[in-house]
Each structure stands twice: as C-alpha cells, then as structure tokens.
Design a protein around this motif. Sequence first.
Motif, short mmCIF file in Angstrom:
data_model
loop_
_atom_site.label_atom_id
_atom_site.label_comp_id
_atom_site.label_asym_id
_atom_site.label_seq_id
_atom_site.Cartn_x
_atom_site.Cartn_y
_atom_site.Cartn_z
N SER A 138 0.85 -1.13 -0.08
CA SER A 138 0.12 0.20 0.02
C SER A 138 0.94 1.24 0.06
CB SER A 138 -0.90 -0.11 0.98
OG SER A 138 -1.66 1.37 1.34
N PHE A 139 0.52 2.26 -1.10
CA PHE A 139 1.06 3.47 -0.95
C PHE A 139 0.15 4.52 -0.81
CE2 PHE A 139 4.09 0.40 -3.12
CZ PHE A 139 5.34 0.78 -2.68
N VAL A 140 -0.90 4.61 -0.20
CA VAL A 140 -1.81 5.57 -0.06
C VAL A 140 -1.50 7.01 0.44
CG1 VAL A 140 -4.07 6.05 1.10
CG2 VAL A 140 -3.63 3.81 0.43
N ASP A 141 -1.59 7.83 -0.33
CA ASP A 141 -1.28 9.33 0.02
C ASP A 141 0.14 9.61 0.12
OD1 ASP A 141 -3.75 10.47 0.62
OD2 ASP A 141 -4.00 9.04 2.35
N CYS A 142 0.88 8.73 -0.89
CA CYS A 142 2.59 8.92 -1.01
C CYS A 142 2.59 9.84 -1.99
CB CYS A 142 2.93 7.60 -1.35
SG CYS A 142 3.03 6.45 0.12
N THR A 143 3.81 10.48 -1.69
CA THR A 143 4.32 11.48 -2.73
C THR A 143 5.72 11.00 -3.29
OG1 THR A 143 3.20 13.30 -1.72
CG2 THR A 143 5.25 13.99 -3.26
N PHE A 144 5.75 10.90 -4.77
CA PHE A 144 6.99 10.31 -5.17
C PHE A 144 7.65 11.70 -6.07
CE2 PHE A 144 4.06 6.83 -4.74
CZ PHE A 144 4.73 5.97 -3.93
N GLY A 145 8.82 12.09 -5.54
CA GLY A 145 9.46 13.17 -6.40
C GLY A 145 10.31 12.75 -7.49
N GLY A 146 10.35 11.64 -7.54
CA GLY A 146 11.37 11.04 -8.72
C GLY A 146 10.60 10.03 -9.58
N ILE A 147 11.38 9.39 -10.62
CA ILE A 147 10.61 8.51 -11.22
C ILE A 147 10.31 7.23 -10.49
CG2 ILE A 147 11.20 6.92 -13.26
CD1 ILE A 147 13.05 9.06 -14.47
N VAL A 148 9.12 6.68 -10.91
CA VAL A 148 8.83 5.49 -10.22
C VAL A 148 8.78 4.33 -11.28
CG1 VAL A 148 6.98 4.20 -8.84
CG2 VAL A 148 7.49 6.44 -8.28
N SER A 149 9.51 3.23 -11.01
CA SER A 149 9.59 2.23 -11.93
C SER A 149 9.47 0.83 -11.58
CB SER A 149 11.15 2.04 -12.62
OG SER A 149 11.32 1.07 -13.66
N ALA A 150 8.40 0.22 -12.23
CA ALA A 150 7.98 -1.07 -11.64
C ALA A 150 7.64 -2.28 -12.99
CB ALA A 150 6.70 -1.03 -10.99
N SER A 151 8.83 -2.19 -13.90
CA SER A 151 8.76 -2.99 -14.94
C SER A 151 9.06 -4.26 -14.87
CB SER A 151 9.94 -2.49 -15.84
OG SER A 151 9.54 -1.13 -16.30
N THR A 152 8.22 -5.26 -15.13
CA THR A 152 8.15 -6.67 -15.02
C THR A 152 8.08 -7.03 -13.52
OG1 THR A 152 10.66 -6.78 -14.76
CG2 THR A 152 9.85 -6.80 -16.92
N THR A 153 7.24 -6.02 -12.77
CA THR A 153 7.21 -6.37 -11.36
C THR A 153 5.64 -7.30 -11.30
OG1 THR A 153 8.08 -4.24 -10.90
CG2 THR A 153 6.67 -5.30 -9.13
N LYS A 154 5.83 -8.15 -10.40
CA LYS A 154 4.58 -8.87 -10.28
C LYS A 154 3.93 -8.76 -8.88
CE LYS A 154 3.35 -13.93 -10.75
NZ LYS A 154 3.55 -15.20 -11.10
N PHE A 155 2.75 -7.99 -8.91
CA PHE A 155 1.88 -7.88 -7.57
C PHE A 155 1.15 -8.88 -7.39
CE2 PHE A 155 3.35 -3.74 -9.27
CZ PHE A 155 4.14 -3.15 -8.04
N GLU A 156 1.28 -9.88 -6.46
CA GLU A 156 0.58 -11.01 -6.29
C GLU A 156 -0.56 -10.69 -5.45
OE1 GLU A 156 2.53 -14.59 -5.32
OE2 GLU A 156 3.97 -14.46 -7.21
N GLY A 157 -0.43 -10.02 -4.49
CA GLY A 157 -1.55 -9.23 -3.52
C GLY A 157 -1.84 -8.06 -4.17
N GLY A 158 -2.92 -7.49 -3.45
CA GLY A 158 -3.49 -6.08 -3.78
C GLY A 158 -2.41 -5.17 -3.75
N VAL A 159 -2.45 -3.94 -4.56
CA VAL A 159 -1.75 -3.05 -4.63
C VAL A 159 -2.67 -1.64 -4.58
CG1 VAL A 159 -1.26 -3.14 -7.22
CG2 VAL A 159 0.10 -1.66 -5.67
#
Length: 593
Positions: A138-159
């Motif tokens: 969980s990343f609720v209400d998060c702030t990301f100042g730079g690049i967020v990369s999730a290539s080929t990432t596998k989320f088996e649970g909820g995101v």
Amino acid sequence: MDAGTGGRCAYVHDSADSEWSCPHDAVTGRDVCAFHLPPSEYDAVGLTDADVSERLLACVRDDTQRHNEFVGAHFGTLDARNVTVESDHAYPVRLTDVTVDGDLRIDSANVVAELIFDGSTVHGQVCLDGTRFVTDVSFVDCTFGGIVSASTTKFEGGVVFARATFEDAAAFDAGATFLEDAVFTDTDFGGPAQFRGALFENRVFFRGAHFTADADFAGSVVEAIATFEAAAFDGETSFRNSRFAGPVKFGGRTDTATTFADAPDFRRVTAEESLDFTEVTFADGVDFADAGFEADVDFTDAEIYGEVVLDQASCGEQFRFAPADADLDTYVSCDRTTIRGGVLHQPREGRLLFDFRQGRLGDVDAQGTPANDAIDFLRFVNTTFDGFDFTTYRPRLEPDYRIHRFDVATDVAPVDLTAREEELTYMKAKAGADRIGDGRCQSGFFVREMRARGQRARDRRKDAGGPREWLRATLTHSYNRAFDWTCEYAEDPHRLVGVMFGVILAYAGLFWAGFRAAGTTLEQGSTTPDAVMHAPVALDYILLSGEAFTTIVYYPAAVLPSWQVRLIAVSESLVGVLLSALFLFTLTRAVHR
C-alpha cells in the motif's frame, strides 16, 4: 521529540486518532533510533545508508510484532535490492509517514511481508523492477518526487496507490502484472504514466485519477472491471491494442465523467463486455480504428469535439452513439466499419456526419429531430445493409433516393465516385431494402443503380479502344437510356402508359402521311381525287394506329395501298408487342413493390 529513557527511541508520532511511540532502541549518544535519526547525522554516529537498510531488514525478520513498525522514519537511501523481505509473523511492515531523501530501491527482490507505505514521501527514485510482491502493498497518500519504475514487477496481492502523487514518470510497463485489485483512485500523475503491456488479472481502479502528461496503456490487458470514472487525461492517451475482458467505465454522472484533452488512441482495442463513455468529454476527437466491441458501447450525453475515427471497427448489437454536444460538423469516419445494431443520434448542439464506406450496417436506428431527418447526416458508399430500416427515412429519401452524399450543407468534401462504385453502392442498398421488405426503397435504389450502370457504359464509350468496343458501349448506353425514358427501368407503369399513347398518336401521323403519299384516304379504301384534296379524319387514323399497336394486323391491299404503309403497320405491331409485354412486366413489379 523528548529525551529518551532506558535506551528506547524517544520519537512519538501524533496522528488524528492515535499516538504512536517508537519501539526501537536509540542510537548511542542520541535520543532517537537509527530510523528516526536525520540522514545528515549519520556520519557523526558512524552510520551509512546501507547500515540503516540492513538494520530495517533485520527488524522485519524479528519475531516481535512492533519491531515491524517504522512510522515517521527518515531515511537517506533505503535499499532492499536482491533480498527476500519476510517476517517471522503475519503482521505487516508499517512504513507510514516515512520520508526518504534519496532513492527507494526494492528491485529484483522477493517481498513476502505485507508493506504499508501510506503517507510517505520519497524525494528520489523508486525502483521496483523485477520484484515479486507476494502479498499486499500500500502506497496510499504517498508523494514520489522522482521516477517510479515497476517494470516486470509482479504484484500477487492487492496494490494500492490511492491519492498518491507522482511528480515524475510512473512506469508500470514491460510486463508488470497485478494478480489482485490494483487501486489508483484519485492518483495524480504529474509525469508520463506508462502501463504499456501491463496485465491486470483482477479489478483496476483509476477513478478520479489525473494524468497531467501522457498516459500509455497500449497493449495492456484487464481481465475484470476497469474503472476510469472522473479521470482527467490532459496529455496524449493511448489504449492501443489493449484488451478489456470485463466491463469498462469511463463515464457516469456529470461529476464523475472522464475528460480527454487530446484525442485518445483506442486503435485495435478489444472490449469483450460493456464500454461506458456516458457524459465523457472528448475535446479533440477520438480514434477507434480496428477496435472490436463485442458488447454494449454507450456514448450517451458525451461531448465530442473533433474527428471520430471508427475505421474497420466492429461494433456489437448495442452501439449507442448519442452525444449531447458536438462541433458544427463533427466528422465520423466509418471506413469498412461494422455496426450490427444500436443508435446513431444527432446531438442537441452541433451535428454528426457519419461517413460509411465499404462497411456493414445492421439494425441501426439513426435518430434526429425530426427522426426521419437523421438520414441527411449519413453518407453511404459501397455499404452492406443487414437490417437497416430505410422505411423510417423514406420521406427524406424520396424522390431521388440519393445516399452517397450528405443531404445538408457542409464543408466535408464530397466523394468523387466512379460509375462502378455508385452502381455497387445502390445495388447493396437495394439488397438491404429487399431484406426488410421495403419495396418502394428497393425500387428507388434500383433506378439509381441502373442509371449508374448507364453512366458506366457511357464512360466505356469514351475510353473505347476500337470501333467494336465503342459500338458495344454505345448500344448498351442507348438501351439503358431507352429503358429509363420509357418506364424508369420497369418501375413506373404510369410513364409507360403515356409512352404507349404517345406511340399510337405518332404512328397515326405516320399513317396519315403514308396514305397521302399513296394518293388515297382511309375512307373505305377510296381512291377518288376528291378524297386527296380533303383533310383526313384524325380519329380514323388514331383507330387504325391503335389496332396496329394492339394486334398483328392483316389488311388487304385496298386498305393499305402501298408497301410503305404496310411497313408502318408491321413496325407498329412489333413496337406494340414489345411495349405491351414491358407494360405487363412493369405492372407486375409495381404490384409486387
């Protein structure tokens, strides 16, 4: 921050509904633990980013529940690359309200523990490439100042990235897989959002998301419900080659409708269930070329400004295109488009000009105000009609039954059809009218087809390569024109009756001239000179012409004194037989229509 007691970290985190105190030991000589120590003080106590990251992973592996909690922590760079993040108990790792001054690296990792980053801020890059998240993250209400990369990432649970802010690019592409629900509700994408090739095997929610830059969902697959209600797409948007196995919702009430500032690209999209665009705003058109819609598609009360492309699209039996507003002349391109059923409705403001070319139109209802005027905004070229009801629009089609042009003043360029293309257009329209049993429209389209065929013969005559070809084209064109002039291609028996009476009167004049040339009159076969000097009785010649027209006449030489007069009688008998047969054929067709 109070002074520590007993070696315990003194950090206390106040929230609206609770107060949390840190369970970790303070750093020697400091009041706080390594996780709440500002990174600027690391050197002073002999710590590095790697040391802090290793301590965090060790705490996660601890079997004590509270050691998984890092609320309000402050990191420089948090590095969990190429490791397994797991805990000896089922409690989540709480990293809420965390600040990371540098990068967050969890790439090529195996994350078994549940991670909660809610309310956190990462000023650097976030790298999740190649990582397997076994359970929820969980990343609720998060702030990301730079690049967020999730290539080929596998989320088996909820995101969950609900209400998150991506100030730079967010890349969930190159085979990112979401096995459970993926939630991006009210998320703000400040940079390019890339979901190219992503696989969502469960529900995905982008309700209220704001895409300030480009959004790329090309080649993505959603196996369940996809929700984009109230989303705003300010840049270029692409769903090209995407597949939606479940219902997709872009529209809704006015306060939940999606807006596209630029023309979205839905080329080659496949939607296996319903696709909802109600009240959606397309500010610069939309492209659905080669799209496949297997279920309902609804554009009710949408606002469409700019060109709509449906070329080679395949639409199901419930394709409802009924926007509320459009440009004065919003052009809808339907080249080789198939619409099996639905509604094409003119907007309350503006006009939609539907241009069908080489496509297929089923049980589609074109609507306007009044309803039968809607056909004026449709143009058909070489289109197959499979259930389209021309009967409703007959008052607008009569008398010329022209459908290959818009019947309204418009800036859209007219189609320059060849005679062959026009012939095929009306041949298919005739077949379509026949399918629904509309004889009158079938008749009107047949006349247009035959006139185009005559024009084709005329064009062949102009381009003839030799005398034989020229003669054949000339005879074909002459037969066609004669067939049109006499009975409108066997569709107008009234005209043929007039032609027949005209022929009788014309031959009456020929008989009169023939008798005068022979020096006789029709009165009892008399040859007295006085008869020649007097004007003939007109009715006698009309009756003789009528008899010759309707019968095979054998008159004695005394009545038909010369071979010229006998030739006139024979020719009229031949013409009469042909026109009488044509009249019976035309009358039968008229009754059948």
